[in-house]
Scaffold this motif. Sequence first.
Motif, PDB file in Angstrom:
ATOM      1  N   UNK A   1      44.030  40.277  35.748  1.00 19.09           N
ATOM      2  CA  UNK A   1      42.429  41.375  36.031  1.00 19.09           C
ATOM      3  C   UNK A   1      41.997  40.573  34.261  1.00 19.09           C
ATOM      4  N   UNK A   2      40.390  40.153  34.444  1.00 18.04           N
ATOM      5  CA  UNK A   2      40.123  40.923  33.148  1.00 18.04           C
ATOM      6  C   UNK A   2      38.841  41.158  33.023  1.00 18.04           C
ATOM      7  N   UNK A   3      38.557  42.004  32.048  1.00 16.72           N
ATOM      8  CA  UNK A   3      37.518  43.097  32.108  1.00 16.72           C
ATOM      9  C   UNK A   3      36.628  43.038  31.219  1.00 16.72           C
ATOM     10  N   UNK A   4      35.383  42.578  31.491  1.00 13.24           N
ATOM     11  CA  UNK A   4      34.570  42.349  29.904  1.00 13.24           C
ATOM     12  C   UNK A   4      34.510  43.262  29.185  1.00 13.24           C
ATOM     13  N   UNK A   5      34.116  43.647  27.889  1.00 15.46           N
ATOM     14  CA  UNK A   5      33.544  44.907  27.760  1.00 15.46           C
ATOM     15  C   UNK A   5      32.985  44.504  26.598  1.00 15.46           C
ATOM     16  N   UNK A   6      32.956  45.230  24.677  1.00 15.93           N
ATOM     17  CA  UNK A   6      32.036  44.375  24.546  1.00 15.93           C
ATOM     18  C   UNK A   6      32.498  45.201  22.976  1.00 15.93           C
TER      19      UNK A   6
ATOM     20  N   UNK B   1      36.436  51.317  29.711  1.00 12.62           N
ATOM     21  CA  UNK B   1      36.850  49.585  29.522  1.00 12.62           C
ATOM     22  C   UNK B   1      38.376  49.259  29.103  1.00 12.62           C
ATOM     23  N   UNK B   2      38.048  49.081  27.484  1.00 17.00           N
ATOM     24  CA  UNK B   2      38.862  49.097  26.776  1.00 17.00           C
ATOM     25  C   UNK B   2      40.039  50.373  27.139  1.00 17.00           C
ATOM     26  N   UNK B   3      39.833  51.311  26.933  1.00 18.55           N
ATOM     27  CA  UNK B   3      40.880  52.249  27.317  1.00 18.55           C
ATOM     28  C   UNK B   3      41.288  51.933  28.914  1.00 18.55           C
ATOM     29  N   UNK B   4      40.827  51.613  30.089  1.00 19.07           N
ATOM     30  CA  UNK B   4      41.329  51.249  30.784  1.00 19.07           C
ATOM     31  C   UNK B   4      41.705  49.935  30.905  1.00 19.07           C
ATOM     32  N   UNK B   5      41.734  48.970  30.153  1.00 16.83           N
ATOM     33  CA  UNK B   5      42.830  47.648  30.220  1.00 16.83           C
ATOM     34  C   UNK B   5      43.556  47.904  29.084  1.00 16.83           C
ATOM     35  N   UNK B   6      43.851  48.486  28.398  1.00 16.92           N
ATOM     36  CA  UNK B   6      44.887  48.936  28.064  1.00 16.92           C
ATOM     37  C   UNK B   6      46.243  49.752  28.157  1.00 16.92           C
ATOM     38  N   UNK B   7      45.489  50.892  28.992  1.00 19.37           N
ATOM     39  CA  UNK B   7      46.854  51.282  29.644  1.00 19.37           C
ATOM     40  C   UNK B   7      46.820  49.649  30.824  1.00 19.37           C
ATOM     41  N   UNK B   8      46.065  49.641  31.591  1.00 16.92           N
ATOM     42  CA  UNK B   8      46.434  49.362  32.905  1.00 16.92           C
ATOM     43  C   UNK B   8      47.626  48.041  32.554  1.00 16.92           C
TER      44      UNK B   8
END
Length: 302
Positions: A146-151, A171-178
């Motif tokens: 899963x690759x999330x685009x933040x900024x 989105x950054x926090x979600x990605x780190x935790x996941x």
Amino acid sequence: MAPQSSAIRIYKDATAIITGGASGIGRALAEDLAARGCEVVLADLQLEQAEEAAARIRAAGGKATAARLDVTDHTEFARLVKDTVARTGRLDYLFNNAGISHGMGAGARHYRIEDWRRVIDVNLGGTVNGVQAAYNVMIDQGFGHIVNTASMAGLVPSPGTTSYVTTKHAVVGLSHNLRAEAAQLGVRVSVLCPGVIRTPFIEGGTYGREVEGVTGEQSKEMWEEKKPISPEEFAKKALDAVAKNQGIIIVPGFWKLFWWLFRISPSFCLNIATKNFKDLGRSTGSGGRHLEEKAASAAPEK
């Protein structure tokens, strides 16, 4: 259809869904993935534009289809994932890329509650819907990314785009935790943090909002000062980093300096951000006036 193998493919013979795939970063990611041998699904509310992009990929010898997707609709997102896996037998990659923003320079005091809700629903809610639709599918098949685009706005302050910054930090926090949770389950998670990329997004996008008195062309001129790169250059570097399973991916690389500086001295960076916001109001003459709709409805785009 059962998965064809129990290992992720990089990128030859893999399958990827890219939201916001009709234009900008999403389209560039799809084109580059297809050139590397990946079958891509370009998902976007702008279906006609997505179909045109998919047709060009097929004409170049790649595998591509287009699908209409409103990322704020979880049922629609889950159906797309289910249909893609049923057709191809696998889902190696989900690029949660769709996003919208308000125009440059509007202070949060001028937001309406619907301004907050729309940006949150698309940028954060759309990402959550993608994760919810694809994560357990990837766990069951034993692989996936899963690759999330933040900024960069998800890493450092960017006054004048507070609702956008709020969602991108989330989105950054979600990605780190996941990523920490998913590693033991065979699923990879990365977050893309682009600097300034030369796409329609820097002019507000097709469905974004702009500040009253600040045209899309003025917004583009302001962003051009930050030396944007092409979406094609971004996609190549980003996909090289995804292939290495990097957790946080900052492109262009010189933007890492701003992130490091903020981590070292938040107060110094906040003072600079405060000054920049004041200068922005003076240069545009907008004074952070009220937002206005660019279109009748807002659609995911990046």
